[in-house]
Design an enzyme around this catalytic site. Structure first.
Site, mmCIF file in Angstrom:
data_model
loop_
_atom_site.group_PDB
_atom_site.id
_atom_site.type_symbol
_atom_site.label_atom_id
_atom_site.label_comp_id
_atom_site.label_asym_id
_atom_site.label_seq_id
_atom_site.Cartn_x
_atom_site.Cartn_y
_atom_site.Cartn_z
ATOM 1 N N GLU A 110 -7.123 37.555 -44.547
ATOM 2 C CA GLU A 110 -6.552 38.049 -43.889
ATOM 3 C C GLU A 110 -6.545 37.810 -42.157
ATOM 4 O OE1 GLU A 110 -4.904 40.592 -42.634
ATOM 5 O OE2 GLU A 110 -5.576 42.312 -43.336
ATOM 6 N N HIS B 203 -4.595 43.965 -51.691
ATOM 7 C CA HIS B 203 -5.823 45.148 -51.712
ATOM 8 C C HIS B 203 -6.344 46.094 -52.019
ATOM 9 C CE1 HIS B 203 -7.916 45.687 -48.021
ATOM 10 N NE2 HIS B 203 -7.376 44.733 -47.335
#
Length: 226
Positions: free
Chosen positions: A82, A8
């Site tokens: 994550e 990201h």
């Protein structure tokens, strides 16, 4: 199948050095949004049949320019999150960052039974990430883009990818909107096509002043990761 694995764009936590892994997570910075727009331009000639994101808002924001250019709707898969920071969540002190890095380093070095304090083991992380990738494979795409997270991408890739002489060590930084391209599947194996550790839109989109605790990994557990 081809997988385009993108980290990201820059978030406010990357700038402050906080371990931001819980839902929904912080937004992209202005630079992060510029990185996402530049990534869409850089990928304009790439075939992308589908785009997958985690539940964290930063992956949705990063994927949107590429999705808009192709009239695609990003698909959320919860397994792409994550690596959970657990007891270290939203901390940026030395002990927390070193503890997070040390746990991820242990997994990369083969100790998958090690548990991140207050969170998952390496085995549990790989199981949920594998499950998400298997769902993508089952969809039958020729090429899919995954927008995910720095520590997760490096841990999954280093564990699942066939060794390649040009592959960088897992300790090499994976900057915001960096891109790893793999071909294959779980049966034939995942072969590296390319590994670009810098922003795919160009190195001028980097921020060398950001702490970014999940963008770098020091194998001795005294550096930064994200």
């Amino acid at each position: 199948m081809r997988l385009l694995l993108m980290r990201h764009g820059q978030t406010h936590a990357n700038v402050s050095g906080e371990l931001d892994t819980a839902h929904p997570g912080l937004d992209l910075t202005d630079l992060g949004r510029a990185q996402a727009t530049a990534a869409a331009r850089a990928l304009a000639d790439e075939r992308i049949d589908a785009i997958y994101v985690s539940s964290r808002v930063r992956t949705h924001q990063t994927a949107q320019p590429t999705a808009d250019d192709r009239d695609l709707t990003p698909v959320q898969l919860d397994g792409l999150e994550e690596i959970q920071a657990g007891d270290f969540e939203m901390r940026n002190d030395h002990d927390a960052v070193a503890g997070y890095i040390g746990s991820v380093a242990a997994w990369i070095e083969g100790d998958l039974s090690h548990r991140m304090p207050g969170a998952e083991t390496g085995e549990e992380f790989l199981e949920r990430y594998d499950r998400a990738v298997l769902e993508i494979l089952a969809a039958g795409h020729e090429t899919a883009m995954i927008v995910s997270h720095g520590a997760a991408l490096r841990t999954w890739t280093s564990t699942r990818m066939t060794p390649h002489p040009d592959a960088p060590p897992a300790t090499t930084p994976l900057h915001n909107t960096a891109l790893i391209v793999l071909d294959g599947d779980f049966d034939a194996g995942w072969e590296m096509v390319s590994w670009q550790g810098h922003p795919v839109g160009g190195e001028l989109l980097e921020d060398p002043t950001a702490e970014d605790p999940t963008g770098d990994l020091d194998s001795d557990g005294d550096g930064e990761i994200g």
